[in-house]
Write a protein that holds these residues in place. Structure first.
Motif, PDB file in Angstrom:
ATOM      1  N   GLN A 148      -0.209  -2.177   4.352  1.00 22.60           N
ATOM      2  CA  GLN A 148      -1.364  -3.059   4.543  1.00 22.60           C
ATOM      3  C   GLN A 148      -1.438  -3.651   5.951  1.00 22.60           C
ATOM      4  O   GLN A 148      -2.381  -4.383   6.272  1.00 22.60           O
ATOM      5  CB  GLN A 148      -1.338  -4.201   3.513  1.00 22.60           C
ATOM      6  N   GLN A 177      -4.822  -4.179  -6.446  1.00 27.23           N
ATOM      7  CA  GLN A 177      -5.971  -3.548  -7.087  1.00 27.23           C
ATOM      8  C   GLN A 177      -5.639  -3.192  -8.533  1.00 27.23           C
ATOM      9  O   GLN A 177      -4.586  -2.600  -8.779  1.00 27.23           O
ATOM     10  CB  GLN A 177      -6.312  -2.240  -6.388  1.00 27.23           C
ATOM     11  N   GLY A 237       6.991  -0.020  -6.497  1.00 30.93           N
ATOM     12  CA  GLY A 237       6.554  -0.208  -5.097  1.00 30.93           C
ATOM     13  C   GLY A 237       5.798  -1.528  -4.982  1.00 30.93           C
ATOM     14  O   GLY A 237       6.060  -2.337  -4.091  1.00 30.93           O
ATOM     15  N   ASN A 238       4.865  -1.764  -5.924  1.00 28.74           N
ATOM     16  CA  ASN A 238       4.144  -3.045  -5.938  1.00 28.74           C
ATOM     17  C   ASN A 238       5.116  -4.204  -6.156  1.00 28.74           C
ATOM     18  O   ASN A 238       4.947  -5.288  -5.587  1.00 28.74           O
ATOM     19  CB  ASN A 238       3.120  -3.102  -7.090  1.00 28.74           C
ATOM     20  N   VAL A 289      -0.068 -13.730   4.610  1.00 24.58           N
ATOM     21  CA  VAL A 289      -0.403 -12.724   3.603  1.00 24.58           C
ATOM     22  C   VAL A 289       0.822 -11.835   3.358  1.00 24.58           C
ATOM     23  O   VAL A 289       1.136 -10.975   4.195  1.00 24.58           O
ATOM     24  CB  VAL A 289      -1.592 -11.842   4.087  1.00 24.58           C
ATOM     25  N   LYS A 301       0.171   4.912  -7.199  1.00 30.40           N
ATOM     26  CA  LYS A 301      -0.424   5.241  -8.503  1.00 30.40           C
ATOM     27  C   LYS A 301      -1.109   6.610  -8.463  1.00 30.40           C
ATOM     28  O   LYS A 301      -1.095   7.354  -9.427  1.00 30.40           O
ATOM     29  CB  LYS A 301      -1.501   4.201  -8.860  1.00 30.40           C
ATOM     30  N   GLY A 341      11.917  -4.053   1.134  1.00 31.89           N
ATOM     31  CA  GLY A 341      11.161  -3.387   0.059  1.00 31.89           C
ATOM     32  C   GLY A 341       9.716  -3.134   0.437  1.00 31.89           C
ATOM     33  O   GLY A 341       8.918  -2.707  -0.388  1.00 31.89           O
ATOM     34  N   ALA A 342       9.375  -3.364   1.712  1.00 31.68           N
ATOM     35  CA  ALA A 342       7.977  -3.257   2.130  1.00 31.68           C
ATOM     36  C   ALA A 342       7.473  -1.808   2.163  1.00 31.68           C
ATOM     37  O   ALA A 342       6.274  -1.576   2.286  1.00 31.68           O
ATOM     38  CB  ALA A 342       7.785  -3.902   3.491  1.00 31.68           C
ATOM     39  N   LYS A 360       4.760   7.596   0.057  1.00 31.56           N
ATOM     40  CA  LYS A 360       4.825   6.231  -0.470  1.00 31.56           C
ATOM     41  C   LYS A 360       4.651   6.278  -1.988  1.00 31.56           C
ATOM     42  O   LYS A 360       3.864   7.087  -2.486  1.00 31.56           O
ATOM     43  CB  LYS A 360       3.655   5.451   0.159  1.00 31.56           C
ATOM     44  N   MET A 361       5.397   5.460  -2.715  1.00 32.12           N
ATOM     45  CA  MET A 361       5.165   5.396  -4.163  1.00 32.12           C
ATOM     46  C   MET A 361       3.747   4.894  -4.379  1.00 32.12           C
ATOM     47  O   MET A 361       3.353   3.865  -3.831  1.00 32.12           O
ATOM     48  CB  MET A 361       6.174   4.466  -4.839  1.00 32.12           C
ATOM     49  N   GLY A 369       3.039  -5.184   1.484  1.00 30.97           N
ATOM     50  CA  GLY A 369       3.856  -4.046   1.883  1.00 30.97           C
ATOM     51  C   GLY A 369       3.366  -3.514   3.224  1.00 30.97           C
ATOM     52  O   GLY A 369       2.269  -3.871   3.693  1.00 30.97           O
ATOM     53  N   ALA A 427       5.662  -6.276  -2.953  1.00 26.85           N
ATOM     54  CA  ALA A 427       4.796  -7.451  -3.023  1.00 26.85           C
ATOM     55  C   ALA A 427       5.338  -8.507  -3.991  1.00 26.85           C
ATOM     56  O   ALA A 427       5.983  -9.471  -3.562  1.00 26.85           O
ATOM     57  CB  ALA A 427       3.377  -7.016  -3.410  1.00 26.85           C
ATOM     58  N   VAL A 485       8.381   1.437  -0.228  1.00 30.01           N
ATOM     59  CA  VAL A 485       9.162   2.135  -1.256  1.00 30.01           C
ATOM     60  C   VAL A 485       8.602   3.547  -1.386  1.00 30.01           C
ATOM     61  O   VAL A 485       7.408   3.727  -1.634  1.00 30.01           O
ATOM     62  CB  VAL A 485       9.065   1.395  -2.622  1.00 30.01           C
TER      63      VAL A 485
HETATM   64  P1  TYM Z   1      -2.458  -2.177  -3.447  1.00 30.99           P
HETATM   65  O1  TYM Z   1      -3.140  -2.520  -4.736  1.00 30.99           O
HETATM   66  O2  TYM Z   1      -2.446  -0.779  -3.012  1.00 30.99           O
HETATM   67  O3  TYM Z   1      -0.955  -2.676  -3.461  1.00 30.99           O
HETATM   68  C1  TYM Z   1      -0.630  -4.002  -3.776  1.00 30.99           C
HETATM   69  C2  TYM Z   1       0.570  -4.468  -2.982  1.00 30.99           C
HETATM   70  O4  TYM Z   1       1.690  -3.607  -3.224  1.00 30.99           O
HETATM   71  C3  TYM Z   1       2.186  -3.081  -2.000  1.00 30.99           C
HETATM   72  N1  TYM Z   1       2.631  -1.704  -2.209  1.00 30.99           N
HETATM   73  C4  TYM Z   1       3.812  -1.239  -1.791  1.00 30.99           C
HETATM   74  N2  TYM Z   1       4.823  -1.821  -1.143  1.00 30.99           N
HETATM   75  C5  TYM Z   1       5.923  -1.063  -0.868  1.00 30.99           C
HETATM   76  N3  TYM Z   1       6.024   0.244  -1.228  1.00 30.99           N
HETATM   77  C6  TYM Z   1       5.030   0.863  -1.889  1.00 30.99           C
HETATM   78  N4  TYM Z   1       5.165   2.128  -2.247  1.00 30.99           N
HETATM   79  C7  TYM Z   1       3.854   0.125  -2.192  1.00 30.99           C
HETATM   80  N5  TYM Z   1       2.688   0.418  -2.826  1.00 30.99           N
HETATM   81  C8  TYM Z   1       1.953  -0.711  -2.812  1.00 30.99           C
HETATM   82  C9  TYM Z   1       1.004  -3.129  -1.038  1.00 30.99           C
HETATM   83  O5  TYM Z   1       1.425  -3.139   0.299  1.00 30.99           O
HETATM   84  C10 TYM Z   1       0.329  -4.420  -1.466  1.00 30.99           C
HETATM   85  O6  TYM Z   1       0.949  -5.531  -0.858  1.00 30.99           O
HETATM   86  N6  TYM Z   1      -5.720  -3.631   0.043  1.00 30.99           N
HETATM   87  C11 TYM Z   1      -4.691  -4.090  -0.858  1.00 30.99           C
HETATM   88  C12 TYM Z   1      -5.180  -5.124  -1.854  1.00 30.99           C
HETATM   89  C13 TYM Z   1      -5.855  -6.301  -1.255  1.00 30.99           C
HETATM   90  C14 TYM Z   1      -5.218  -7.365  -0.552  1.00 30.99           C
HETATM   91  C15 TYM Z   1      -6.256  -8.273  -0.211  1.00 30.99           C
HETATM   92  C16 TYM Z   1      -3.899  -7.605  -0.189  1.00 30.99           C
HETATM   93  C17 TYM Z   1      -7.174  -6.595  -1.307  1.00 30.99           C
HETATM   94  N7  TYM Z   1      -7.420  -7.773  -0.689  1.00 30.99           N
HETATM   95  C18 TYM Z   1      -5.986  -9.424   0.517  1.00 30.99           C
HETATM   96  C19 TYM Z   1      -3.638  -8.767   0.534  1.00 30.99           C
HETATM   97  C20 TYM Z   1      -4.664  -9.656   0.873  1.00 30.99           C
HETATM   98  C21 TYM Z   1      -4.158  -2.894  -1.633  1.00 30.99           C
HETATM   99  O7  TYM Z   1      -4.748  -1.877  -1.707  1.00 30.99           O
HETATM  100  O8  TYM Z   1      -3.021  -3.127  -2.279  1.00 30.99           O
END
Ligand code: TYM
Length: 329
Positions: free
Chosen positions: A148, A9, A17-18, A142, A194, A180-181, A191-192, A145, A22, A183
């Motif tokens: 999801q 997003q 984290g992203n 897909v 935004k 790292g799935a 969770k880390m 992290g 990811a 963080v």
């Molecule tokens: P979003 O934008 O919150 O995060 C994007 C990706 O980063 C991973 N992530 C993390 N992984 C490990 N530790 C963390 N602290 C952390 N924070 C974020 C998320 O798991 C993700 O992989 N709903 C989704 C976006 C989305 C999507 C999709 C993903 C929309 N349509 C289709 C896959 C397929 C989301 O909010 O990600």
């Protein structure tokens, strides 16, 4: 070639984290699958946001994808809202998605508390849109992290239901979860994220990385430097596991357990490794953000390719669900 869809997003600067959850895992997958990496702006507008900042966020996200190493020659980079079929398919999936399935999604439960004054349909429908994102391209996998996973499980349920009602159309996409799935943020608790102000951002400058790390939470039971610590409950140590060499990890582990080294020394090693990992990304990100023409070219190309795949799927879907209307042809 099997296909992947994943996305982020554009709701703020991307953080580590992203990156570890990811994007870093996506780099290898580009060589093994046909990959589509989305900037999922329709998801980002389900919570309050600043309209005049969205464009900058999309630019930032595109530049971050490229700076981290996604290769537009190998993968497709696209913006969700620019391929209208994402919302068309969402509507169709809505008609077969029981509300009770959506109400039990953990992120919906959390968000309904957090945004109780704006509990909009978009928040409830969020996972259906996500399912549409994935199956529109008939993705087989897909990479995401851990947070999801419930969404992915729901996506698989929707696919099973669609295939059952209308005949086999979509593959059931599997989640790819790697190191790292999950963080944790610098608060050492959540969770880390935004929205929690507990992040190290991809474009963080070296001084700020150190400043943030120096105050980050460690093993809460280690009060004085002379106390022996427990690395397994320390978030700094879990970050070491993602970034540091085997010998550094061992050095910090034993040093902490025997109180030979203090938390600051352990953080200093981590800080240097984070700076080393992020510096080239940061430099590329700054350069790429200046070159909007290049970013536009990549996105327009990706959007066009996505539309072609999406169109094929939608022709099949309309046919399956009975919206063909031959008399109009
Ligand atoms: P979003 O934008 O919150 O995060 C994007 C990706 O980063 C991973 N992530 C993390 N992984 C490990 N530790 C963390 N602290 C952390 N924070 C974020 C998320 O798991 C993700 O992989 N709903 C989704 C976006 C989305 C999507 C999709 C993903 C929309 N349509 C289709 C896959 C397929 C989301 O909010 O990600």
């Amino acid at each position: 070639m099997k296909r992947i869809f994943s996305g982020i997003q554009p709701s703020g600067r991307l953080h580590i984290g992203n990156y570890f959850g990811a994007i870093k895992n996506w780099l290898q997958l580009q060589n093994e699958y046909q990959c589509i990496w989305g900037i999922v702006d329709y998801h980002a507008i389900t919570v309050p946001y600043k309209t005049d900042e969205l464009e900058e966020r999309v630019i930032d996200c595109t530049a971050s994808y490229l700076a981290a190493g996604l290769d537009p020659e190998k993968s497709i980079l696209m913006i969700q809202s620019k391929v209208k079929a994402h919302t068309e398919l969402t509507w169709i999936l809505n008609t077969i998605s029981p509300i009770s399935w959506l109400e039990r999604v953990p992120t919906y439960k959390d968000k309904s508390k957090q945004f109780s004054s704006n509990l909009n349909m978009g928040l409830l429908d969020y996972p259906v849109l996500m399912a549409a994102d994935v199956i529109l391209y008939k993705a087989n996998a897909v990479p995401v992290g851990e947070d999801q996973l419930p969404h992915l499980e729901l996506c698989r349920e929707i696919v099973r239901r669609f295939n059952h009602i209308f005949g086999k159309t979509f593959p059931e996409p599997k989640a790819i979860i790697k190191k790292g799935a999950f963080v944790k943020g610098l608060d050492g608790k959540n969770k880390m994220s935004k929205s929690l102000n507990n992040c190290i951002y991809l474009d963080e400058n070296p001084d700020d990385i150190w400043e943030k790390l120096s105050t980050a939470v460690t093993d809460p039971q280690r009060v004085r430097k002379t106390d022996a610590g427990n690395p397994e409950i320390c978030n700094i140590f879990s970050l070491h596991k993602l970034l540091s060499s085997k010998s550094q990890i061992e050095y910090c582990k034993v040093g902490c357990q025997t109180a030979d080294i203090g938390c600051l020394e352990c953080k200093k090693i981590l800080s240097e490794n984070i700076i080393q990992e992020l510096s080239p990304i940061r430099a590329r990100l700054i350069e790429l953000k200046k070159n909007k023409k290049y970013l536009k070219e990549i996105l327009m190309n990706g959007i066009e390719k996505s539309r072609k795949i999406a169109e094929q799927t939608m022709t099949e879907v309309y046919d399956k669900i009975g919206i063909k209307y031959k008399f109009l042809k």
